[in-house]
Design an enzyme around this catalytic site. Structure first.
Site, short mmCIF file in Angstrom:
data_model
loop_
_atom_site.label_atom_id
_atom_site.label_comp_id
_atom_site.label_asym_id
_atom_site.label_seq_id
_atom_site.Cartn_x
_atom_site.Cartn_y
_atom_site.Cartn_z
CB VAL A 52 -2.86 -78.96 8.50
CG1 VAL A 52 -2.00 -78.79 7.26
CG2 VAL A 52 -2.16 -79.88 9.49
CD GLU A 64 -1.49 -71.32 7.68
OE1 GLU A 64 -1.25 -70.27 7.03
OE2 GLU A 64 -0.74 -71.81 8.52
N GLY A 124 -4.25 -74.62 1.20
CA GLY A 124 -5.09 -75.82 1.30
C GLY A 124 -4.30 -76.99 0.74
CB SER A 125 -4.12 -78.47 -2.66
OG SER A 125 -5.49 -78.70 -2.76
NE ARG A 177 -42.78 -94.83 -7.11
CZ ARG A 177 -43.79 -94.01 -6.84
NH1 ARG A 177 -44.57 -94.24 -5.79
NH2 ARG A 177 -44.01 -92.95 -7.61
CD GLN A 237 -31.37 -105.26 -19.38
OE1 GLN A 237 -31.82 -104.64 -20.34
NE2 GLN A 237 -30.65 -106.37 -19.51
CB THR A 264 1.21 -94.84 -4.34
OG1 THR A 264 2.54 -94.39 -4.11
CG2 THR A 264 0.79 -94.55 -5.75
CD GLU A 307 -6.09 -86.72 5.52
OE1 GLU A 307 -6.01 -85.54 5.91
OE2 GLU A 307 -5.13 -87.50 5.54
C1 LIG Z 1 -15.73 -79.70 6.20
C2 LIG Z 1 -14.25 -79.61 6.14
C3 LIG Z 1 -13.47 -80.13 7.15
C4 LIG Z 1 -12.07 -79.99 7.11
N1 LIG Z 1 -11.33 -80.43 8.18
C5 LIG Z 1 -10.00 -80.11 8.22
C6 LIG Z 1 -9.24 -80.37 9.40
O1 LIG Z 1 -9.73 -80.93 10.38
N2 LIG Z 1 -7.94 -79.98 9.43
C7 LIG Z 1 -7.35 -79.36 8.37
O2 LIG Z 1 -6.17 -79.01 8.46
N3 LIG Z 1 -8.05 -79.11 7.21
C8 LIG Z 1 -9.36 -79.47 7.12
N4 LIG Z 1 -10.09 -79.19 5.99
C9 LIG Z 1 -9.43 -78.57 4.86
C10 LIG Z 1 -9.30 -79.47 3.64
O3 LIG Z 1 -8.33 -80.45 3.85
C11 LIG Z 1 -9.02 -78.54 2.43
O4 LIG Z 1 -10.21 -77.83 2.17
C12 LIG Z 1 -8.56 -79.31 1.22
O5 LIG Z 1 -7.29 -79.86 1.43
C13 LIG Z 1 -8.53 -78.42 -0.03
O6 LIG Z 1 -7.90 -77.20 0.21
P1 LIG Z 1 -8.64 -75.84 -0.21
O7 LIG Z 1 -10.01 -75.86 0.34
O8 LIG Z 1 -7.77 -74.71 0.16
O9 LIG Z 1 -8.76 -75.92 -1.79
P2 LIG Z 1 -7.58 -75.61 -2.92
O10 LIG Z 1 -6.36 -76.27 -2.48
O11 LIG Z 1 -7.59 -74.14 -3.11
O12 LIG Z 1 -8.22 -76.34 -4.13
C14 LIG Z 1 -9.29 -75.80 -4.92
C15 LIG Z 1 -9.43 -76.69 -6.17
O13 LIG Z 1 -8.23 -76.63 -6.94
C16 LIG Z 1 -7.69 -77.93 -7.14
N5 LIG Z 1 -6.23 -77.84 -7.07
C17 LIG Z 1 -5.49 -77.48 -6.01
N6 LIG Z 1 -4.20 -77.50 -6.31
C18 LIG Z 1 -4.10 -77.88 -7.60
C19 LIG Z 1 -3.01 -78.09 -8.49
N7 LIG Z 1 -1.74 -77.95 -8.10
N8 LIG Z 1 -3.29 -78.49 -9.75
C20 LIG Z 1 -4.56 -78.66 -10.16
N9 LIG Z 1 -5.62 -78.49 -9.36
C21 LIG Z 1 -5.41 -78.10 -8.10
C22 LIG Z 1 -8.27 -78.76 -6.01
O14 LIG Z 1 -8.31 -80.14 -6.34
C23 LIG Z 1 -9.65 -78.16 -5.86
O15 LIG Z 1 -10.52 -78.71 -6.82
C24 LIG Z 1 -11.47 -79.36 6.00
C25 LIG Z 1 -12.25 -78.86 4.96
C26 LIG Z 1 -13.62 -78.97 5.02
C27 LIG Z 1 -14.44 -78.36 3.90
#
Ligand SMILES: Cc1cc2nc3c(=O)[nH]c(=O)nc-3n(C[C@H](O)[C@H](O)[C@H](O)COP(=O)(O)OP(=O)(O)OC[C@H]3O[C@@H](n4cnc5c(N)ncnc54)[C@H](O)[C@@H]3O)c2cc1C
Length: 546
Positions: A128, A130, A134-135, A272, A283, A320, A369
């Site tokens: 999924v 690219e 991402g998000s 330890r 504590q 949710t 995820e």
């Molecule tokens: C080891 C690994 C395995 C993975 N496996 C898979 C897989 O099998 N299949 C797949 O499809 N993907 C996979 N992923 C991708 C993963 O789901 C994404 O990396 C993740 O969803 C975040 O997207 P991004 O890395 O592009 O970060 P971004 O979306 O660019 O986010 C960067 C930062 O900005 C924040 N952010 C993003 N949008 C907003 C917003 N609107 N408002 C405020 N903050 C925001 C995020 O929380 C994050 O802190 C994998 C990633 C990794 C590292």
């Protein structure tokens, strides 16, 4: 009737995982694979092989699987995460990869692909993400152009790039999201398709045992029968439909990894000796490095269990709740693993003691995820909507049930959870009336408070429930932990909640807001905090995790 395995079968599966791990993935091998950045593909294939078949849990009985439910998936996910989060991620990828077919496939597609995955033990990947998406999946650029022959649609040509795909270079089968003329659509692609190139795996911070690779698609032809669901435009629905389920799975990863780290730290602290006594008797050590983390992890467990049972009982979506579980459990797992390194001092920093690897591995759980921030947004947005639909009364309507629980079970902290919930109601309403969620940060913080309060309420229900628990702690200690978590939620609302609402609204009357939240009662609820922490620390001295 609830779906899923009976308890005996589930316990057999969990113990089979532990036996398999002891034989095939001993700690020194895992350390070596981590050091060499090597994916043990043969071990993964054996996990899916006829002798073990862990993937069968996710596949309905009708297609040759075991038909596990959400509760089974949580228990198995926790068990695998305790062994290695890279291996757990490979299993998650198969589950995710199958999801679009499970929720959106035609009956023929389900029959064909799930039976094949069940019988042949195929490794699956979910494509999924690219480079630019991402998000924000809506920014995806991978295109699917229709191919016609004699005026008839026979398939699509896919072009684009996928990023960070788990099992990317080793999978046999891929479900890939692309933009067709009718919108986002999932396509099923088999390994070796012409123009489909998995690239070199990434060199990662953690879960180095897991294979994570980019995918390049150059004019990849996908026949029309491999369009998931048979029609274009269903991809986003298919991707989001089972978030409740899949995010619960990652929540269980945070729980399993975090628990393992704290267990190692606890056993270390018994041995330890510093300043004349074992660390476990100090504590300031237990109350900073062990007890709060165990409390948050057990609170996460309570919430995961409740959500899993609701899903298995047939409640729809629960997205949710999946987001709440993921946010709370993965943040707790990360904090616990970090504290475990500190708890072992210089030894924690050495690879030999395992917590260093857990710390690196568990880091991924707040990213993939859906990141923690996206979880906060999802939770804040959803409950904001629920509150609007209930004319600003959402939490005011839920709170009496928590108060009633306190009347029936006065020792689980339900009175404090209810206070926190009523304070949340006041803050949400104030934010609504003053339109404070035009500040994105306020909406995200709201998501965090909602999660804390709803988990606190679930924990009190769990602690008061006389049924046998998976928790390693005896029922009286679980009750103490529930009180501790309720206090934490109360303190979050009283301090952070007030801070951000007041900080975003210059016109707010602080005295009025504090009174409406019943701030003095929230503060008074902290009475007994140290005693309760002492109680958990004492229980830790008696429990053996070896
Ligand atoms: C080891 C690994 C395995 C993975 N496996 C898979 C897989 O099998 N299949 C797949 O499809 N993907 C996979 N992923 C991708 C993963 O789901 C994404 O990396 C993740 O969803 C975040 O997207 P991004 O890395 O592009 O970060 P971004 O979306 O660019 O986010 C960067 C930062 O900005 C924040 N952010 C993003 N949008 C907003 C917003 N609107 N408002 C405020 N903050 C925001 C995020 O929380 C994050 O802190 C994998 C990633 C990794 C590292």
């Amino acid at each position: 009737m609830p779906t899923g395995l009976d308890t005996e079968t589930l316990n057999m599966v969990v113990s089979a995982i532990n036996d398999f791990a002891a034989q095939r993935l001993p700690a020194d091998l895992l350390r070596q694979l981590d050091h060499e950045d090597a994916c043990p593909e043969d071990v993964l294939r054996d996990m899916y092989g006829p002798q073990f078949g862990v993937h069968l849990l996710f596949i309905p009985e009708a297609y040759g699987g075991m038909g596990g439910g959400a509760h089974d998936v949580y228990r198995v996910s926790e068990a695998i995460a305790r062994v290695d989060l890279g291996v757990a991620s490979a299993v998650l990828a198969t589950f995710l990869g199958l999801d679009p077919i499970v929720v959106g496939g035609t009956p023929e597609q389900r029959e064909k692909w799930m039976s094949r995955v069940a019988e042949e033990g195929l490794l699956v990947a979910y494509g999924v993400t690219e480079p630019t998406a991402g998000s924000d999946l809506a920014a995806s650029r991978t295109r699917a152009d229709p191919v016609h022959e004699d005026g008839q649609l026979i398939g699509y040509r896919l072009n684009g790039n996928k990023q960070f795909i788990t099992n990317g270079s080793i999978a046999d089968l891929y479900t890939v999201l692309a933009v067709a003329p009718g919108g986002f659509t999932f396509f099923i692609i088999e390994k070796g398709a012409e123009g489909f190139h998995p690239e070199k795996p990434e060199d990662k911070h953690g879960i180095r045992i897991s294979d994570t690779a980019p995918l390049t698609l150059e004019d990849v032809f996908v026949p029309v029968e491999n369009v998931v669901g048979g029609v274009e435009g269903q991809g986003m629905v298919q991707a989001t439909e089972v978030f409740g389920y899949t995010r619960l799975m990652v929540a269980a990863f945070g729980l399993g990894a975090g628990m393992k780290a704290i267990e190692i730290a606890t056993e270390y602290a018994k041995e330890r000796v510093q300043a004349g006594a074992p660390l476990i008797e100090k504590q300031a050590y237990t109350h900073k490095l062990l007890v709060p983390h165990l409390v948050r992890l057990e609170a996460s467990r309570a919430y995961i269990e409740e959500t899993a049972r609701r899903i298995d009982a047939g409640e729809a979506a629960l997205n949710t709740e999946g987001a709440i579980a993921k946010l709370v459990a993965t943040e707790a797992g990360n904090a616990a693993a970090d504290a475990a390194i500190q708890a072992l001092g210089g030894y924690g920093y050495m690879k030999e003691y395992e917590v260093e690897k857990i710390r690196r591995d568990v880091r991924i759980t707040t990213i993939y995820e859906g990141t923690s921030e996206i979880m906060e947004w999802t939770i804040g947005r959803d409950r904001w909507r629920d509150n609007l639909q209930q004319r600003g009364q959402y939490y005011a309507r839920v709170a009496p049930s928590v108060e009633a629980l306190h009347a029936a079970a006065p020792d689980v902290g339900a009175d404090v959870a209810a206070l926190a919930m009523r304070a949340l109601h006041v803050l949400v309403e104030h934010a609504r009336v003053q339109r404070l969620t035009r500040n994105q940060h306020v909406l995200f913080r709201l998501g965090e408070w909602v999660a804390a309060v709803e988990v606190a309420a679930a924990f009190t229900r769990y602690a008061a429930d006389p049924r046998e628990k998976v928790s390693p702690f005896p029922p009286d200690v679980v009750k103490v932990m529930s009180r501790l978590y309720a206090r934490e939620a109360g303190a979050l609302l009283a301090c952070d909640g007030l801070r951000w609402i007041y900080g975003a609204d210059e016109t707010a009357d602080l005295a009025q807001l504090s009174a409406a939240m019943n701030l003095p009662a929230l503060q008074a609820a902290q009475r007994g905090l140290v005693d309760d922490m002492d109680h958990v620390a004492a229980a830790l001295r008696d429990i053996s995790f070896v």
